[in-house]
Design a protein around this motif. Structure first.
Motif, PDB file in Angstrom:
ATOM      1  N   ILE A 110      14.603  25.464   5.930  1.00 25.82           N
ATOM      2  CA  ILE A 110      14.803  24.273   6.758  1.00 25.82           C
ATOM      3  C   ILE A 110      13.627  24.053   7.699  1.00 25.82           C
ATOM      4  O   ILE A 110      13.104  22.931   7.827  1.00 25.82           O
ATOM      5  CB  ILE A 110      16.122  24.393   7.551  1.00 25.82           C
ATOM      6  CG1 ILE A 110      17.315  24.438   6.583  1.00 25.82           C
ATOM      7  CG2 ILE A 110      16.275  23.230   8.522  1.00 25.82           C
ATOM      8  CD1 ILE A 110      18.638  24.708   7.263  1.00 25.82           C
ATOM      9  N   ALA A 111      13.182  25.127   8.357  1.00 31.66           N
ATOM     10  CA  ALA A 111      12.087  25.001   9.325  1.00 31.66           C
ATOM     11  C   ALA A 111      10.786  24.575   8.649  1.00 31.66           C
ATOM     12  O   ALA A 111      10.073  23.701   9.159  1.00 31.66           O
ATOM     13  CB  ALA A 111      11.894  26.321  10.068  1.00 31.66           C
ATOM     14  N   SER A 112      10.467  25.174   7.512  1.00 33.67           N
ATOM     15  CA  SER A 112       9.220  24.809   6.822  1.00 33.67           C
ATOM     16  C   SER A 112       9.256  23.374   6.333  1.00 33.67           C
ATOM     17  O   SER A 112       8.237  22.667   6.372  1.00 33.67           O
ATOM     18  CB  SER A 112       8.966  25.762   5.655  1.00 33.67           C
ATOM     19  OG  SER A 112      10.034  25.733   4.720  1.00 33.67           O
ATOM     20  N   ALA A 113      10.425  22.895   5.894  1.00 35.11           N
ATOM     21  CA  ALA A 113      10.543  21.511   5.434  1.00 35.11           C
ATOM     22  C   ALA A 113      10.340  20.527   6.586  1.00 35.11           C
ATOM     23  O   ALA A 113       9.648  19.515   6.436  1.00 35.11           O
ATOM     24  CB  ALA A 113      11.906  21.287   4.783  1.00 35.11           C
ATOM     25  N   PHE A 114      10.925  20.823   7.742  1.00 37.96           N
ATOM     26  CA  PHE A 114      10.759  19.928   8.887  1.00 37.96           C
ATOM     27  C   PHE A 114       9.352  20.016   9.465  1.00 37.96           C
ATOM     28  O   PHE A 114       8.802  19.002   9.927  1.00 37.96           O
ATOM     29  CB  PHE A 114      11.806  20.240   9.963  1.00 37.96           C
ATOM     30  CG  PHE A 114      13.116  19.549   9.736  1.00 37.96           C
ATOM     31  CD1 PHE A 114      13.298  18.232  10.125  1.00 37.96           C
ATOM     32  CD2 PHE A 114      14.169  20.198   9.112  1.00 37.96           C
ATOM     33  CE1 PHE A 114      14.507  17.574   9.920  1.00 37.96           C
ATOM     34  CE2 PHE A 114      15.379  19.561   8.891  1.00 37.96           C
ATOM     35  CZ  PHE A 114      15.551  18.249   9.295  1.00 37.96           C
ATOM     36  N   LEU A 115       8.755  21.211   9.461  1.00 40.72           N
ATOM     37  CA  LEU A 115       7.372  21.340   9.907  1.00 40.72           C
ATOM     38  C   LEU A 115       6.447  20.519   9.021  1.00 40.72           C
ATOM     39  O   LEU A 115       5.527  19.848   9.511  1.00 40.72           O
ATOM     40  CB  LEU A 115       6.944  22.811   9.895  1.00 40.72           C
ATOM     41  CG  LEU A 115       7.506  23.703  11.002  1.00 40.72           C
ATOM     42  CD1 LEU A 115       7.103  25.151  10.770  1.00 40.72           C
ATOM     43  CD2 LEU A 115       7.030  23.244  12.379  1.00 40.72           C
ATOM     44  N   LEU A 116       6.695  20.558   7.718  1.00 44.93           N
ATOM     45  CA  LEU A 116       5.899  19.761   6.792  1.00 44.93           C
ATOM     46  C   LEU A 116       6.080  18.274   7.065  1.00 44.93           C
ATOM     47  O   LEU A 116       5.100  17.505   7.073  1.00 44.93           O
ATOM     48  CB  LEU A 116       6.286  20.085   5.354  1.00 44.93           C
ATOM     49  CG  LEU A 116       5.643  19.206   4.275  1.00 44.93           C
ATOM     50  CD1 LEU A 116       4.129  19.372   4.281  1.00 44.93           C
ATOM     51  CD2 LEU A 116       6.217  19.533   2.906  1.00 44.93           C
ATOM     52  N   PHE A 117       7.309  17.859   7.301  1.00 47.77           N
ATOM     53  CA  PHE A 117       7.583  16.446   7.563  1.00 47.77           C
ATOM     54  C   PHE A 117       6.793  15.931   8.761  1.00 47.77           C
ATOM     55  O   PHE A 117       6.177  14.853   8.715  1.00 47.77           O
ATOM     56  CB  PHE A 117       9.082  16.238   7.796  1.00 47.77           C
ATOM     57  CG  PHE A 117       9.436  14.865   8.298  1.00 47.77           C
ATOM     58  CD1 PHE A 117       9.363  13.769   7.456  1.00 47.77           C
ATOM     59  CD2 PHE A 117       9.832  14.667   9.614  1.00 47.77           C
ATOM     60  CE1 PHE A 117       9.675  12.488   7.910  1.00 47.77           C
ATOM     61  CE2 PHE A 117      10.145  13.406  10.078  1.00 47.77           C
ATOM     62  CZ  PHE A 117      10.076  12.313   9.229  1.00 47.77           C
ATOM     63  N   PHE A 118       6.774  16.701   9.844  1.00 50.15           N
ATOM     64  CA  PHE A 118       6.068  16.255  11.042  1.00 50.15           C
ATOM     65  C   PHE A 118       4.555  16.408  10.912  1.00 50.15           C
ATOM     66  O   PHE A 118       3.810  15.795  11.685  1.00 50.15           O
ATOM     67  CB  PHE A 118       6.570  17.017  12.267  1.00 50.15           C
ATOM     68  CG  PHE A 118       7.942  16.599  12.700  1.00 50.15           C
ATOM     69  CD1 PHE A 118       8.163  15.339  13.208  1.00 50.15           C
ATOM     70  CD2 PHE A 118       9.027  17.457  12.578  1.00 50.15           C
ATOM     71  CE1 PHE A 118       9.432  14.926  13.609  1.00 50.15           C
ATOM     72  CE2 PHE A 118      10.291  17.070  12.968  1.00 50.15           C
ATOM     73  CZ  PHE A 118      10.502  15.805  13.482  1.00 50.15           C
ATOM     74  N   ARG A 119       4.088  17.215   9.958  1.00 45.27           N
ATOM     75  CA  ARG A 119       2.653  17.335   9.705  1.00 45.27           C
ATOM     76  C   ARG A 119       2.139  16.146   8.897  1.00 45.27           C
ATOM     77  O   ARG A 119       1.005  15.703   9.093  1.00 45.27           O
ATOM     78  CB  ARG A 119       2.351  18.628   8.952  1.00 45.27           C
ATOM     79  CG  ARG A 119       2.409  19.911   9.751  1.00 45.27           C
ATOM     80  CD  ARG A 119       1.358  19.960  10.838  1.00 45.27           C
ATOM     81  NE  ARG A 119       1.838  19.405  12.107  1.00 45.27           N
ATOM     82  CZ  ARG A 119       1.080  19.080  13.117  1.00 45.27           C
ATOM     83  NH1 ARG A 119      -0.230  19.199  13.020  1.00 45.27           N
ATOM     84  NH2 ARG A 119       1.586  18.601  14.225  1.00 45.27           N
ATOM     85  N   ILE A 120       2.943  15.643   7.970  1.00 49.00           N
ATOM     86  CA  ILE A 120       2.490  14.578   7.087  1.00 49.00           C
ATOM     87  C   ILE A 120       2.957  13.196   7.537  1.00 49.00           C
ATOM     88  O   ILE A 120       2.609  12.200   6.912  1.00 49.00           O
ATOM     89  CB  ILE A 120       2.958  14.826   5.628  1.00 49.00           C
ATOM     90  CG1 ILE A 120       4.477  14.785   5.530  1.00 49.00           C
ATOM     91  CG2 ILE A 120       2.415  16.138   5.101  1.00 49.00           C
ATOM     92  CD1 ILE A 120       5.018  14.941   4.118  1.00 49.00           C
ATOM     93  N   THR A 121       3.740  13.148   8.625  1.00 46.50           N
ATOM     94  CA  THR A 121       4.255  11.865   9.106  1.00 46.50           C
ATOM     95  C   THR A 121       3.861  11.656  10.561  1.00 46.50           C
ATOM     96  O   THR A 121       4.351  12.372  11.445  1.00 46.50           O
ATOM     97  CB  THR A 121       5.788  11.804   8.991  1.00 46.50           C
ATOM     98  OG1 THR A 121       6.197  12.228   7.695  1.00 46.50           O
ATOM     99  CG2 THR A 121       6.286  10.392   9.243  1.00 46.50           C
ATOM    100  N   PRO A 122       2.983  10.710  10.865  1.00 42.67           N
ATOM    101  CA  PRO A 122       2.630  10.423  12.264  1.00 42.67           C
ATOM    102  C   PRO A 122       3.854   9.953  13.041  1.00 42.67           C
ATOM    103  O   PRO A 122       4.741   9.287  12.495  1.00 42.67           O
ATOM    104  CB  PRO A 122       1.582   9.307  12.148  1.00 42.67           C
ATOM    105  CG  PRO A 122       1.058   9.404  10.751  1.00 42.67           C
ATOM    106  CD  PRO A 122       2.204   9.895   9.919  1.00 42.67           C
ATOM    107  N   VAL A 123       3.888  10.293  14.309  1.00 39.47           N
ATOM    108  CA  VAL A 123       5.029   9.926  15.152  1.00 39.47           C
ATOM    109  C   VAL A 123       5.168   8.405  15.257  1.00 39.47           C
ATOM    110  O   VAL A 123       6.276   7.873  15.309  1.00 39.47           O
ATOM    111  CB  VAL A 123       4.877  10.555  16.553  1.00 39.47           C
ATOM    112  CG1 VAL A 123       6.045  10.172  17.451  1.00 39.47           C
ATOM    113  CG2 VAL A 123       4.777  12.060  16.441  1.00 39.47           C
ATOM    114  N   LYS A 124       4.032   7.693  15.275  1.00 36.70           N
ATOM    115  CA  LYS A 124       4.085   6.234  15.379  1.00 36.70           C
ATOM    116  C   LYS A 124       4.754   5.620  14.146  1.00 36.70           C
ATOM    117  O   LYS A 124       5.450   4.602  14.250  1.00 36.70           O
ATOM    118  CB  LYS A 124       2.688   5.654  15.546  1.00 36.70           C
ATOM    119  CG  LYS A 124       1.737   5.939  14.398  1.00 36.70           C
ATOM    120  CD  LYS A 124       0.363   5.355  14.658  1.00 36.70           C
ATOM    121  CE  LYS A 124      -0.580   5.638  13.480  1.00 36.70           C
ATOM    122  NZ  LYS A 124      -1.929   5.066  13.719  1.00 36.70           N
TER     123      LYS A 124
END
Length: 250
Positions: A110-124
């Motif tokens: 779960i943690a690695s999937a969410f870390l990946l999501f926030f790495r490849i998706t800009p907050v904006k």
């Protein structure tokens, strides 16, 4: 959008399907091997997105330390009869090891999937996608500010520490020395944070942030055909795993 990169150009909701899929699927597939395999899968996806180094650094410096600590504690305190290893009053039981493997595998997945999501998706992009589904711009901005707050505070504290060091303040050494050096940093850090907040509020008002009406953005997101295909494919795959859980693994 990132030109030429298929993964980075996906719509935020499509990228979010990955952590959502991982979080649900690890409870459908029995055992811990499948959950552990989610980490190399995320690293592989990050490699093709050009974010592998960033993801690996986050996993090694933060996630693995936490998981190792949980694994050891869970192995020691978990009840069981078959002793796997013992030293004095400390004993690790086989049941505890199996529980630790099951728990830590899910945490890593779960943690690695969410870390990946926030790495490849800009907050904006996340903020704009939330606004498109009806969320208030003020609430979406609060999300952006929350994600940006910790990195900004960290960078600002480093700048202040360097400034203190240039003035002759001892900032390196044992734990006590570092603690003493950190106390003079708190005042400038708090004041600069308050000033930054005021400047940001003024900048938002000059751009008519609180004005009533339809908002426009320079950053335009487009949901393409491939986004719909990927989302439908993941839903179908989750359905297959659910059926497998009911008919094969029960």
């Amino acid at each position: 959008m990132e030109k030429g990169n298929f993964i980075l150009n996906l719509y935020p909701s499509t990228k979010f399907m990955l952590p959502l899929f991982v979080t649900i699927s690890i409870f459908f597939v029995p055992g811990y091997l499948y959950a552990y395999l989610m980490l190399p899968l995320c690293i592989l996806i990050a490699f093709f997105a050009g974010k592998a180094k960033e993801l690996v650094n986050l996993v090694v410096k933060g996630l693995l330390v936490l998981v190792l600590f949980i694994f050891i504690i869970q192995s020691v305190i978990a009840p069981g009869e078959e002793i796997f290893w013992s030293w004095g009053i400390i004993s690790i039981k086989q049941e505890g090891v199996m529980r630790s493997l099951s728990l830590t595998s899910k945490i890593i997945a779960i943690a690695s999937a969410f870390l990946l999501f926030f790495r490849i998706t800009p907050v904006k992009d996340i903020s704009q996608a939330l606004e498109r589904i009806g969320m208030s711009p003020k609430f979406s901005y609060a999300i952006i500010a929350t994600f940006q707050f910790i990195p900004e505070i960290s960078n600002r504290s480093k700048v202040i520490m360097e400034a203190q060091k240039s003035r002759g303040v001892e900032t390196e050494g044992n734990l006590l020395t570092r603690a003493k050096a950190f106390i003079p940093v708190l005042g400038p850090l708090v004041l600069s944070s308050i000033t930054s907040t005021e400047e940001r509020a003024i900048a938002l008002e000059t751009r008519a942030f609180s004005a009533i009406g339809k908002k426009t953005s320079l950053n335009e997101l487009t949901k393409r055909r491939i986004d719909y295909i990927i989302q439908v494919a993941m839903v179908i795959l989750l359905t297959i795993l659910l059926i497998g859980r009911i008919w094969l693994w029960n």
